[in-house]
Design a protein around this motif. Structure first.
Motif, short mmCIF file in Angstrom:
data_model
loop_
_atom_site.label_atom_id
_atom_site.label_comp_id
_atom_site.label_asym_id
_atom_site.label_seq_id
_atom_site.Cartn_x
_atom_site.Cartn_y
_atom_site.Cartn_z
N GLY A 94 0.80 -1.23 0.00
CA GLY A 94 0.00 0.00 0.00
C GLY A 94 0.82 1.27 0.00
O GLY A 94 0.31 2.35 -0.30
N TYR A 95 2.09 1.15 0.34
CA TYR A 95 2.97 2.34 0.27
C TYR A 95 3.50 2.44 -1.16
O TYR A 95 4.14 1.53 -1.64
N SER A 96 3.23 3.51 -1.84
CA SER A 96 3.83 3.68 -3.17
C SER A 96 4.13 5.15 -3.43
O SER A 96 3.39 6.04 -3.00
N PRO A 97 5.25 5.39 -4.12
CA PRO A 97 5.60 6.78 -4.45
C PRO A 97 4.66 7.33 -5.51
O PRO A 97 3.92 6.59 -6.15
N GLU A 98 4.69 8.64 -5.68
CA GLU A 98 3.90 9.29 -6.74
C GLU A 98 4.47 8.89 -8.09
O GLU A 98 5.63 8.44 -8.20
N THR A 99 3.69 9.08 -9.14
CA THR A 99 4.18 8.72 -10.48
C THR A 99 4.92 9.89 -11.15
O THR A 99 5.77 9.66 -11.99
N GLU A 100 4.65 11.11 -10.71
CA GLU A 100 5.34 12.27 -11.29
C GLU A 100 6.83 12.20 -10.95
O GLU A 100 7.19 11.85 -9.81
N HIS A 101 7.69 12.51 -11.89
CA HIS A 101 9.13 12.48 -11.64
C HIS A 101 9.49 13.59 -10.64
O HIS A 101 8.90 14.68 -10.65
N ALA A 102 10.49 13.33 -9.83
CA ALA A 102 10.88 14.29 -8.79
C ALA A 102 11.26 15.64 -9.37
O ALA A 102 10.93 16.70 -8.79
N VAL A 103 11.93 15.65 -10.50
CA VAL A 103 12.35 16.93 -11.09
C VAL A 103 11.13 17.76 -11.50
O VAL A 103 11.03 18.94 -11.21
N ASP A 104 10.15 17.08 -12.10
CA ASP A 104 8.92 17.80 -12.48
C ASP A 104 8.16 18.26 -11.24
O ASP A 104 7.59 19.35 -11.20
N ALA A 105 8.20 17.44 -10.19
CA ALA A 105 7.52 17.82 -8.94
C ALA A 105 8.20 19.04 -8.32
O ALA A 105 7.52 19.98 -7.86
N LEU A 106 9.52 19.06 -8.30
CA LEU A 106 10.24 20.22 -7.75
C LEU A 106 9.87 21.50 -8.52
O LEU A 106 9.57 22.54 -7.92
N LEU A 107 9.83 21.39 -9.84
CA LEU A 107 9.50 22.57 -10.66
C LEU A 107 8.06 23.01 -10.40
O LEU A 107 7.77 24.20 -10.23
N ARG A 108 7.16 22.04 -10.31
CA ARG A 108 5.73 22.38 -10.09
C ARG A 108 5.53 22.98 -8.70
O ARG A 108 4.85 24.00 -8.54
N LEU A 109 6.12 22.34 -7.69
CA LEU A 109 5.93 22.82 -6.30
C LEU A 109 6.52 24.22 -6.13
O LEU A 109 5.96 25.04 -5.40
N ALA A 110 7.63 24.49 -6.79
CA ALA A 110 8.21 25.84 -6.70
C ALA A 110 7.27 26.86 -7.33
O ALA A 110 7.03 27.94 -6.77
N GLU A 111 6.73 26.50 -8.48
CA GLU A 111 5.80 27.43 -9.17
C GLU A 111 4.54 27.66 -8.33
O GLU A 111 4.09 28.78 -8.14
N GLU A 112 4.01 26.56 -7.77
CA GLU A 112 2.78 26.67 -6.96
C GLU A 112 2.99 27.52 -5.72
O GLU A 112 2.09 28.20 -5.24
N ALA A 113 4.21 27.48 -5.18
CA ALA A 113 4.51 28.20 -3.93
C ALA A 113 4.82 29.67 -4.18
O ALA A 113 5.06 30.43 -3.24
N GLU A 114 4.88 30.05 -5.43
CA GLU A 114 5.05 31.47 -5.82
C GLU A 114 6.19 32.15 -5.05
O GLU A 114 6.00 33.18 -4.39
N GLY A 115 7.36 31.50 -5.12
CA GLY A 115 8.56 32.10 -4.54
C GLY A 115 8.77 31.82 -3.07
O GLY A 115 9.76 32.27 -2.49
N GLU A 116 7.87 31.07 -2.46
CA GLU A 116 7.97 30.80 -1.03
C GLU A 116 8.53 29.41 -0.68
O GLU A 116 8.65 29.07 0.49
N LEU A 117 8.85 28.60 -1.68
CA LEU A 117 9.29 27.24 -1.41
C LEU A 117 10.77 27.20 -1.00
O LEU A 117 11.62 27.83 -1.64
N ASN A 118 11.06 26.49 0.09
CA ASN A 118 12.44 26.22 0.52
C ASN A 118 12.78 24.77 0.19
O ASN A 118 11.89 23.90 0.26
N ILE A 119 14.00 24.52 -0.17
CA ILE A 119 14.44 23.15 -0.45
C ILE A 119 15.63 22.84 0.45
O ILE A 119 16.55 23.66 0.57
N VAL A 120 15.60 21.67 1.09
CA VAL A 120 16.75 21.20 1.86
C VAL A 120 17.30 19.98 1.13
O VAL A 120 16.62 18.96 1.03
N ALA A 121 18.49 20.13 0.57
CA ALA A 121 19.10 19.08 -0.25
C ALA A 121 20.17 18.38 0.59
O ALA A 121 21.19 18.98 0.93
N ILE A 122 19.89 17.11 0.92
CA ILE A 122 20.79 16.39 1.84
C ILE A 122 21.36 15.13 1.20
O ILE A 122 21.77 14.19 1.89
#
Ligand code: RIB
Ligand code: CA
Length: 320
Positions: A94-122
């Protein structure tokens, strides 16, 4: 006011603790995690992240990113971390990742957040670099990028010169530091080695907390403790959870400075070395590098988090 963030992770050991910080810190609005090739096998990292969700009894969308560095073969840290979870396993039905690629998700989430998204790259910066290549203006759409990587004119860990995240994908790291992000760097040395290592006394205090979170911490950090002590590091290392902590609790930063950070990609001897140049070298700064933290405050922050009571919906078992 909560802080919107995404954690880009190569989920093993302290990455798990960093994800817990993103899930459980009240100030955090963790929108997603994105997976990148790094510490251990990619599919093992995905399971480690799902087990982290389970122990927190809280989950966010997980997007799968690059299973390889941009141009080089994958370099593993399984000798350091084992499977990254101390042999823990569970029923993943029942645990499964999303189908959208991470790179597309990062681009979409940044756009949706309208300049407010922070990313922590570890982890290695492959996903972040691919997002920059796909959308050059991505850097200007991200409010703040916290990067765990490199050392500040100090020793590496996978080689004398290089820290693991930058070593695995030096080309990606160079792209990211040249892209124009507002970047804060949490370095391996001297900062992590001097102020974010939990010795056996602290680990015993954590074990005594005896919550599901504390037991999970002890398990996921066990393999790395053995490796660390074998190479003269007197405890478990926590640069990833520190990277989330400094975004959510910036008061933990007691000294930082502006540096020009550039990454070696041409030499095999110093591959992944991060040259961190300060003012006298006349190079334009492109990052803030943390030089000192409130170590006691960071430790209290994590131990308070591990003391939270959660009810993991699934039982853990030890693989084997
Ligand atoms: O060099 C330390 C970094 O490499 C940490 O992020 C650890 O998780 C590994 O990815
Ligand atoms: Ca990591």
């Amino acid at each position: 006011m909560t802080i919107p963030l995404v954690i880009d992770t190569d989920t093993a050991q302290d990455d798990c603790v960093a994800i817990l910080a993103g899930l459980l810190t009240p100030e955090a609005d963790l929108r997603a995690i994105t997976m990148v090739a790094g510490n251990v096998g990619f599919d093992r990292q995905v399971k480690n992240a799902f087990m982290t969700f389970n122990v927190a009894d809280k989950q966010v969308p997980m997007y799968l990113g690059s299973r390889l560095p941009l141009v080089r073969p994958w370099a593993s840290a399984e000798n350091v971390h084992g499977d990254g979870a101390g042999g823990l396993d569970m029923d993943f039905t029942g645990y499964s990742p999303e189908t959208e690629h991470a790179v597309d998700a990062l681009l979409r989430l940044a756009e949706e957040a309208e300049g407010e998204l922070n990313i922590v790259a570890i982890g290695p910066l492959t996903n972040i670099a691919l997002a920059v290549r796909k959308r050059p203006e991505f850097a200007s759409q991200v409010k703040h990028l916290v990067v765990m990587g490199g050392s500040n004119n100090a020793r590496g860990n996978i080689t004398a010169a290089a820290e693991f995240n930058f070593y695995v994908d030096p080309e990606a790291a160079k792209i990211v530091f040249d892209a124009g992000f507002r970047i804060t760097v949490v370095p391996w040395a001297p900062l992590t080695l001097q102020q974010a290592v939990f010795g056996r006394d602290v680990l015993e205090r954590i074990a005594a907390i005896d919550t599901p979170l504390a037991r999970f911490f002890t398990s996921v950090c066990s393999a790395t403790l053995a490796f660390d002590e074998s190479v003269g590091i007197p405890g478990t290392t926590h640069p990833d959870s520190l990277s989330v902590a400094v975004l959510l609790r910036p008061e933990l930063i007691t000294r930082s400075a502006e540096y020009n950070v550039d990454i070696e990609t041409g030499s095999e001897l110093t591959r992944g070395y991060a040259a961190m140049s300060w003012g006298v070298h006349g190079l334009a700064p492109n990052a803030t590098v943390i030089e000192e933290i409130d170590a006691a405050g960071f430790q209290k922050y994590l131990l308070d988090m591990l003391s939270l009571s959660t009810t993991p919906p699934r039982e853990f078992r030890t693989a084997g």
